[in-house]
Design an enzyme around this catalytic site. Structure first.
Site, PDB file in Angstrom:
ATOM      1  CD  GLU A   7      -3.070   0.882   2.168  1.00 19.01           C
ATOM      2  OE1 GLU A   7      -3.549  -0.269   2.104  1.00 19.01           O
ATOM      3  OE2 GLU A   7      -3.572   1.785   2.838  1.00 19.01           O
ATOM      4  CG  ASP A 110      -2.411  -1.086   5.006  1.00 19.44           C
ATOM      5  OD1 ASP A 110      -1.278  -1.538   4.744  1.00 19.44           O
ATOM      6  OD2 ASP A 110      -2.600   0.045   5.491  1.00 19.44           O
ATOM      7  CE1 TYR A 313       0.524   4.283   7.566  1.00 19.89           C
ATOM      8  CE2 TYR A 313      -1.051   3.528   9.197  1.00 19.89           C
ATOM      9  CZ  TYR A 313      -0.782   4.094   7.977  1.00 19.89           C
ATOM     10  OH  TYR A 313      -1.799   4.484   7.166  1.00 19.89           O
TER      11      TYR A 313
END
Length: 600
Positions: A7, A110, A313
Site C-alpha cells: 500500500e 493493508d 506508522y
DNA sequence: GCAAGGTC
C-alpha cells in the site's frame, strides 16, 4: 517474476527486507526472484462528473447517476487547476511495467476494505489480467510476514471485500456530489455548499452543541462550606445538600455550630491503570490539549517523524501492540535513559516488570499503536520534538505501574451534614513520567486531609456560602470533536446500526483531520480560541439538513451494516439500487430546500 | 467548484 505490491513504500521496503532483496530501483526493489513495489495510498479515484458528460454545475444534470463509474489518476491542485499528480502518474507507470512482466502478483496492501480497493483500482485501471494472490497479515514483523507468505490466499477470496469497498466508494460519490450540487445550486450562492456522509454529521454535531450551549440557562445554586481545624491543620468541608436559594443556604449557615463532629471516615486506595499507547486520534487529542495543535498539524508533524523513521506508522486506529512488538519494548525503553525530561523514569522501567495492558494482539488491526522506532532523533523542530516526546513519554507511561491513590471521604456534622474529600497519590507509578498536575481540581477539594476518627470533635474556624451555577456542555474543540467522531454511533437506538458502527465511528483515523479542515475551508465553522464554532453559513446549512439522514451518524451505521453483508456475499445490485433511490430523493429535496436558505 | 478514502 513475481511482483509484490504494498500500500505504501514503508511496507514494501519492509517486506523486501524480510526476503533479503536489496537491489533498490526507482519505485521498486528487486531480489531473490521477486520484485517489490508499492502504491501511495489511493492512486486512483472515481472520475469527476464531467468524465460522464455532466458538464458544469447544472440542475439539468441532477441527479448525476453514471451508468458505469470510471477511474482517474489522483489529482493535485496547481495554479492551472486540478492536474494528474505527477508522482502518482510516475509510480503507476512503474507498476504497469512490472505487472506486464509479472507471472504472478501478490497483493500486500493493508488487510482491510480500503487496502483491497487500492489494489483493485490499480489492477482494473491498468486492465491487468495476471493472476494474483493475497497476503493477509495484521502485523508487519518478520515472523508475521513470513507466516503470511506461507499462507497466501487466492485473490478471488476477496472479491466480496472489493465489492463492499467499491460500493462504499460509489455511494459516497453519488450522495456527496449530487447533494453538494443540489444545495449549492438551489441556494444560489457562488460558493460551494458541500455535503457528505461524514462531513455533514460532523457539522451537525458542532452546530447542535453550539445551539445547546448558547441557549443554556444557568441555574444558581448554593452550598455551605465550613473549615474544621485539626491541631492547626485546617481543611474544607462542603454541605451535602445543594440549596436552590441563598436564603435557604443562609438559614443553614446559621445552624452551623462553633464545633463539628466527625461522623464517618472512609479511606480507600484506588488503582489507576496507565493509559493505553497512542493511536492517531488519542495523540491528536493530547497534542491539542497540551500544545494547542490542530488535528491536521499533529498529523503532519507525525508524518514527518515517520518519514524520518523515528516513529512507527501514524494513521493507526489501534492502541495495542502484539507480543512480537512487545519483545522489542525493553530495548526501546533503554534508549530513553538519557532523555532530559523522563530519563529517570526510563531507568526505573529498565529494571521493573512491564505493565502489559497495551499488549493484545487481537486488538491490533491493520497497524499497531504508535511507538518510537529506536532511531535517535536529531535536529527536530520544537513542535516535532513535542510530538516525539508525547509518543515516547506515552510508551513509558503505558508500560509503567499503576498509580495508587488514596481517596478519603470524611462526613461531618454541624447543623447539617458536610463532606470533605481528598486525594493523595501514594505511589505515582505511570504518573511520574510527565508529572502533570491532576485534571482541574475543584476549589473545595483538599490535597491532603488530617487523620481524624469518628466521634472526634473539632473547632470550626470559618464558615461561608458558596454561590455556584450549573454549566452547559462545553463547545467542541478539536480534541473533544475527534473523540466524538470516534464514538459517534454509540448512542444510536437501533441495535444493529449501533453494532455496525461500533468499531468505526465517523470517518477514519486517516481522514478526520481532513474533515475538520474541509469544514473550515467551506467557511462552515471557525476557530474561536480553542473552540470550533459554526459560522452563519454553517448554521444555515445545518438548518436545511438537520432533520435529514445525511446529517446523522446513523447513515454511516446503515451503510456499514449493508457493506458488511455484501462482504459476506449479499447482493451488490440491491444496495446500489437503494443508494440510487436515496440519491434521487435527497437531490430533489435539496433542490427545494436550498431556495429557502437565508444566506448573506 | 463538489465526497471519502488512502498516502507522500
Amino acid at each position: 517474476m513475481k511482483v509484490i505490491i504494498a500500500e505504501k513504500p514503508s511496507v514494501g521496503r519492509e517486506i523486501a527486507k524480510v526476503f533479503g532483496a536489496t537491489n533498490k530501483k526507482d519505485g521498486y526493489i528487486e531480489g531473490k526472484g521477486y520484485t517489490f513495489t508499492w502504491a501511495f495510498g489511493h492512486l486512483l479515484q472515481l472520475a469527476a462528473p464531467q468524465e460522464y458528460g455532466f458538464y458544469g454545475w447544472n440542475v439539468q444534470n441532477l441527479p448525476m447517476l453514471p451508468q458505469k463509474f470510471k477511474l482517474a489518476i489522483r489529482k493535485v491542485k496547481t495554479k492551472d487547476g486540478l492536474v494528474d499528480d505527477p508522482g502518482v502518474k510516475k509510480q503507476l507507470n512503474i507498476i504497469k511495467t512490472l505487472f506486464d512482466e509479472a507471472t504472478e502478483i501478490i497483493v500486500a496492501t493493508d488487510a482491510g476494505r480500503e487496502g483491497e480497493l487500492i489494489f483493485r483500482y490499480i489492477y482494473y485501471y491498468l486492465k491487468c489480467k495476471k493472476p494474483f494472490k493475497r497476503l493477509w497479515i495484521s502485523s508487519q514483523t518478520d515472523a508475521a510476514i513470513k507466516d503470511g507468505f506461507r499462507n497466501l490466499k487466492p485473490g478471488a477470496d476477496y472479491d466480496s471485500l472489493f465489492n463492499s469497498a467499491h460500493c462504499r466508494s460509489q455511494s459516497d460519490w453519488l450522495v456527496g456530489m449530487n447533494a453538494t450540487q443540489a444545495l449549492s445550486l438551489s441556494a444560489g450562492t457562488r460558493s460551494v455548499l458541500s455535503l457528505g456522509r461524514v462531513q455533514t454529521p460532523t457539522l451537525a454535531m458542532i452546530c447542535a452543541r453550539y445551539i445547546e450551549h448558547k441557549n443554556f440557562v444557568p441555574q444558581n445554586f448554593y452550598q455551605v462550606v465550613i473549615q474544621p481545624d485539626k491541631d492547626g491543620q485546617a481543611f474544607k468541608a462542603v454541605s451535602v445538600t445543594n440549596f436552590k436559594t441563598k436564603e435557604e443556604a443562609e438559614a443553614v449557615l446559621q445552624l452551623v455550630e462553633p464545633t463539628c463532629t466527625i461522623e464517618n471516615v472512609e479511606a480507600k486506595p484506588r488503582k489507576e491503570p496507565p493509559p493505553l499507547l497512542h493511536d492517531l486520534s488519542s495523540l491528536q487529542q493530547e497534542a491539542n490539549k497540551r500544545k494547542g495543535f490542530t488535528a491536521d498539524q499533529t498529523l503532519t508533524l507525525l508524518q514527518n517523524l515517520y518519514e524520518n523513521k523515528l516513529v512507527t506508522y501514524p494513521r493507526t486506529g489501534s492502541r495495542y501492540i502484539g507480543d512480537d512488538v512487545f519483545a522489542g519494548v525493553p530495548q526501546l525503553i533503554a534508549g530513553f535513559t538519557e532523555h532530559v525530561e523522563f530519563g529517570k523514569q526510563a531507568i526505573i522501567l529498565t529494571s521493573a516488570k512491564l505493565n502489559k495492558r497495551s499488549v493484545n494482539a487481537k486488538k491490533v488491526t491493520d497497524h499497531h499503536a504508535i511507538l518510537p522506532t529506536g532511531e535517535k532523533p536529531n535536529h527536530l523542530t520544537d513542535d516535532q520534538q513535542a510530538i516525539y516526546d508525547m509518543v515516547a513519554g506515552r510508551m513509558l507511561e503505558a508500560f509503567h505501574a499503576d498509580c495508587i491513590k488514596e481517596i478519603t471521604k470524611i462526613t461531618i456534622l454541624s447543623g447539617t451534614k458536610f463532606l470533605a474529600s481528598g486525594t493523595v497519590i501514594q505511589t505515582a507509578g505511570w504518573r511520574a513520567v510527565f508529572n502533570d498536575k491532576d485534571e482541574e481540581k475543584k476549589d473545595e477539594e483538599n490535597a491532603t486531609l488530617p487523620a481524624v476518627k469518628p466521634g472526634e470533635i473539632l473547632p470550626v474556624t470559618a464558615k461561608d456560602i458558596l454561590e455556584k451555577q450549573t454549566k452547559p456542555k462545553p463547545l467542541y474543540n478539536e480534541a473533544s470533536l475527534l473523540k466524538a467522531l470516534e464514538t459517534a454511533g454509540k448512542e444510536i437506538d437501533d441495535d444493529e446500526l449501533r453494532q455496525a458502527m461500533k468499531d468505526s465511528g465517523l470517518g477514519t483515523p486517516a481522514t478526520r483531520a481532513a474533515i475538520i479542515e474541509t469544514l473550515l475551508k467551506r467557511d462552515y465553522i471557525a476557530r474561536e480560541k480553542k473552540n470550533l464554532v459554526p459560522t452563519s453559513t454553517g448554521l444555515s446549512v445545518y438548518n436545511v439538513v438537520k432533520d435529514q439522514r445525511i446529517s446523522q451518524a446513523e447513515l454511516t451505521g446503515a451503510w456499514e451494516k449493508r457493506l458488511e453483508e455484501i462482504r459476506s456475499g449479499a447482493s451488490v445490485s440491491a444496495f446500489q439500487e437503494e443508494i440510487k433511490v436515496y440519491t434521487r430523493a435527497i437531490t430533489q429535496e435539496l433542490l427545494q430546500a436550498g431556495k429557502g436558505m437565508a444566506l448573506k
